[in-house]
Design a protein around this motif. Structure first.
Motif, PDB file in Angstrom:
ATOM      1  N   PHE A 204       0.830  -1.211   0.000  1.00 48.48           N
ATOM      2  CA  PHE A 204       0.000   0.000   0.000  1.00 48.48           C
ATOM      3  C   PHE A 204       0.865   1.262   0.000  1.00 48.48           C
ATOM      4  O   PHE A 204       0.484   2.272  -0.584  1.00 48.48           O
ATOM      5  CB  PHE A 204      -0.972  -0.009   1.191  1.00 48.48           C
ATOM      6  N   GLU A 205       2.015   1.191   0.669  1.00 49.00           N
ATOM      7  CA  GLU A 205       2.900   2.377   0.661  1.00 49.00           C
ATOM      8  C   GLU A 205       3.309   2.709  -0.769  1.00 49.00           C
ATOM      9  O   GLU A 205       3.311   3.864  -1.180  1.00 49.00           O
ATOM     10  CB  GLU A 205       4.137   2.126   1.532  1.00 49.00           C
ATOM     11  N   GLU A 206       3.619   1.675  -1.535  1.00 54.19           N
ATOM     12  CA  GLU A 206       4.005   1.911  -2.936  1.00 54.19           C
ATOM     13  C   GLU A 206       2.829   2.430  -3.745  1.00 54.19           C
ATOM     14  O   GLU A 206       2.949   3.379  -4.519  1.00 54.19           O
ATOM     15  CB  GLU A 206       4.510   0.614  -3.567  1.00 54.19           C
TER      16      GLU A 206
ATOM     17  N   ALA B 277      -1.688   9.910  -2.267  1.00 55.53           N
ATOM     18  CA  ALA B 277      -1.034   9.805  -0.958  1.00 55.53           C
ATOM     19  C   ALA B 277      -1.991   9.792   0.227  1.00 55.53           C
ATOM     20  O   ALA B 277      -1.956  10.675   1.084  1.00 55.53           O
ATOM     21  CB  ALA B 277      -0.010  10.936  -0.807  1.00 55.53           C
ATOM     22  N   PRO B 278      -2.848   8.784   0.317  1.00 55.26           N
ATOM     23  CA  PRO B 278      -3.713   8.695   1.489  1.00 55.26           C
ATOM     24  C   PRO B 278      -2.900   8.388   2.743  1.00 55.26           C
ATOM     25  O   PRO B 278      -1.773   7.897   2.644  1.00 55.26           O
ATOM     26  CB  PRO B 278      -4.619   7.490   1.155  1.00 55.26           C
ATOM     27  N   ARG B 279      -3.479   8.683   3.900  1.00 58.84           N
ATOM     28  CA  ARG B 279      -2.836   8.268   5.155  1.00 58.84           C
ATOM     29  C   ARG B 279      -3.042   6.774   5.326  1.00 58.84           C
ATOM     30  O   ARG B 279      -4.166   6.281   5.104  1.00 58.84           O
ATOM     31  CB  ARG B 279      -3.489   8.982   6.329  1.00 58.84           C
ATOM     32  N   LEU B 280      -1.981   6.077   5.717  1.00 61.86           N
ATOM     33  CA  LEU B 280      -2.044   4.612   5.840  1.00 61.86           C
ATOM     34  C   LEU B 280      -1.976   4.181   7.295  1.00 61.86           C
ATOM     35  O   LEU B 280      -1.147   4.693   8.054  1.00 61.86           O
ATOM     36  CB  LEU B 280      -0.839   3.981   5.119  1.00 61.86           C
ATOM     37  N   TYR B 281      -2.837   3.234   7.655  1.00 58.63           N
ATOM     38  CA  TYR B 281      -2.809   2.648   8.999  1.00 58.63           C
ATOM     39  C   TYR B 281      -2.981   1.139   8.868  1.00 58.63           C
ATOM     40  O   TYR B 281      -3.493   0.649   7.863  1.00 58.63           O
ATOM     41  CB  TYR B 281      -3.955   3.202   9.862  1.00 58.63           C
TER      42      TYR B 281
END
Ligand code: MLC
Ligand code: AMP
Length: 498
Positions: A113-115, A122-126
């Motif tokens: 998901f980071e990639e 560029a959503p915030r990822l959790y």
């Protein structure tokens, strides 16, 4: 109308009662649910999300995952559930198309998901894991456990559910708060849910069946959920004495029937078994009746419309049919532009407060699927009986339903056709004892190509969700075509059956 606020009316008077008992041993009251959803709502609001902003989640089933969904509803953010089987290519498309502001994923998928996030706004990822732990929970720790629900309109966007399409490109069905409240209320009444009920919930919570049908009527009744992370026939059977109702896809019933312990006494506390998402075979319907004394109630629905028809609670539940239109829902069976009476097959068209608001950013596609007078074309072929029971007798759309999951052949054909050494392919569904239908690929190889079944399967498996991977690959010299040059899938299906 805020759907969460609407559902709260069903449990507001019994906040200390148990809402959910998980197979992990965790227990949550309705008061816990209120605090957990407030925390989600307050945290996401604090991130600066605005009404309708998307929150995507590809997570394992957990109570905390359910609270994430309900917290989004409560705050007016749009929840975007993603099947855990989806792989990188599929996920990349959903993120680009839906542009979520927040993505919640399993820890093992974080790097992927980071990639993907770089090229998707560029959503915030959790993260959130199967035990309900992860960076999302850590980040929310300081958020308030009380929240003032915003007032929402019935047309406000609540959820986007992606469904594949006959062109191979997925469409996001936009489900509104009004869709959820009307359908939830209709089902609670039609299936007679009360506070004394306990629903055994073993469906995934990334599709309509497990996320809406298995949750909303329960909230509205102030009833209890016996929560299983996944469907495992022996564990479900062992837990039925704690429940009064169960919902499942036909594969659940097939697998439970294979359990020697399934008997009348094992289900004596149950009042209702519901089946849907795929056709329930008459054999399964009859075998269940003979073994348990219960008549399965079959209903019919889809992502675009929640539940559409249902067999009656009191009257005759007729095998091989999906019953009557739910209150408030209109159904017609149409051929050559005319609504048909009993005995003739036609496309099922529907209208009502349950019907979705269209496909996300696809106005053209949306227009195509609605008639000029506002009926939605389901793509299912139905037929009325003399006494107005509806049967689903076929599909006008090229679709396979395997174990309750929809698989669009076009999507798999595109993947197979890209394999070096493949000339062309056709994917069809063939009857399968466990999944109802299974995905089978018929492939034409280039002369001399050293391609075998294992290589095709391995390639597809590396590209798309595992439930879409062909269970069988058959090589032929040519695909059968009609005079127009169109592949005759019915001929392939007949050959494969033979
Ligand atoms: C799993 N596998 C499947 C499959 N499910 N293959 C084809 N079809 C399926 N449905 C494969 C996996 O790819 C894997 O293969 C192997 O089986 C084991 O995976 P698993 O995850 O351990 O399988 P299992 O837990 O046994 O899952 C079967 C199931 C599950 C029936 C419990 O598919 C399920 O929960 N289905 C419900 C789907 C659902 O909720 N539909 C509602 C849609 S809403 P490998 O090779 O990788 O090992 C809708 C509207 C409406 O339709 O009307 O409700
Ligand atoms: P989905 O797009 O995943 O929501 O799947 C919806 C489709 O599942 C419908 O259009 C039908 O083809 C099918 N379906 C749902 N319930 C039934 C049922 N009881 N009998 C036959 N098909 C069903």
């Amino acid at each position: 109308m805020n759907a969460y606020g609407f559902f709260r009316r069903g449990f507001a008077a019994r906040l200390e009662a148990t809402f959910l008992e998980a197979d992990s041993g965790e227990r949550f009251s309705f008061a816990d649910l209120e605090r957990a959803t407030a925390r989600v709502a307050a945290f996401l609001t604090g991130l600066g999300l605005a009404r309708g902003d998307r929150v995507a989640a590809q997570i394992d089933k957990s109570p905390q995952g359910l609270f994430l969904y309900l917290g989004c509803l409560r705050a007016g953010f749009c929840f975007l559930p993603l099947n855990t089987a989806y792989q990188r290519g599929e996920l990349g498309y959903f993120l680009q198309d839906a542009e979520p502001r927040v993505v919640v994923c399993r820890p093992a998928m974080l790097a992927t998901f980071e990639e993907l996030a770089h090229s998707a706004g560029a959503p915030r990822l959790y993260t959130l894991d199967e035990h309900g732990q992860g960076s999302l929970v850590d980040a929310m720790a300081g958020a308030a456990t009380a929240f003032d629900d915003p007032t929402l309109g019935e047309n406000d966007l609540a959820v986007i559910i992606y469904t594949s399409g006959t062109t191979g490109r997925s469409k996001g069905a936009m489900v509104t708060h009004g869709n959820l409240t009307s359908n939830g209320a209709a089902l609670k009444d039609y299936w007679r849910f009360t506070a004394s009920d306990a629903l055994l919930h073993a469906l995934p919570i990334f599709h309509v069946h497990g996320l809406f049908v298995g949750i909303h009527p329960i909230l509205l009744a102030g009833a209890r959920i016996v929560f299983h992370r996944r469907f495992d026939a022996p564990s479900v059977l062992a837990d039925l004495p704690r429940a009064t109702a169960m919902m499942g896809v036909p594969t659940f019933y097939v697998r439970l029937l294979a359990e020697p312990g399934l008997s009348r006494s094992a289900v004596k506390h149950m009042r209702l078994f519901v089946s849907g998402s795929a056709p329930l075979l008459l054999d399964t319907f009859a075998a269940w009746q003979a073994r348990t004394g219960h008549t399965i109630l079959e209903r019919y629905g889809m992502s675009e419309a929640g539940m559409i028809t249902s067999n009656p609670y009191d009257g005759e539940r007729r095998g091989g049919t999906v019953g009557f239109p739910l209150p408030g829902v209109s159904v017609r069976v149409v051929a050559d532009g005319k609504a048909l009476g009993p005995g003739a097959p036609g496309v099922v068209e529907i209208k009502g407060p349950n019907v979705f608001a269209g496909y996300w950013r696809m106005p053209e596609k949306t227009r195509e699927e609605f008639t000029a007078d506002g009926w939605f074309r389901t793509g299912d072929v139905g037929q009325w009986s003399e006494d107005r029971y509806l049967s689903i007798v076929g599909r006008a759309k090229d679709l396979i339903i395997s174990g309750g999951y929809n698989v669009y052949p076009k999507e798999i054909e595109l993947v197979i056709d890209a394999i070096p050494g493949v000339v062309e392919s056709a994917v069809v569904g063939v009857p399968h004892p466990d999944f109802g239908e299974s995905v089978t690929a018929v492939v034409v190889r280039q002369q001399g190509a050293a391609l075998d079944e294992a290589a095709v399967v391995a390639h597809v498996k590396s590209q798309i969700a595992n439930f879409k991977v062909p269970k069988r690959v058959v090589f032929v010299d040519d695909l059968p075509r009609n005079a127009m040059g169109k592949v005759q899938k019915n001929v392939l299906r007949d050959n494969l059956k033979a």
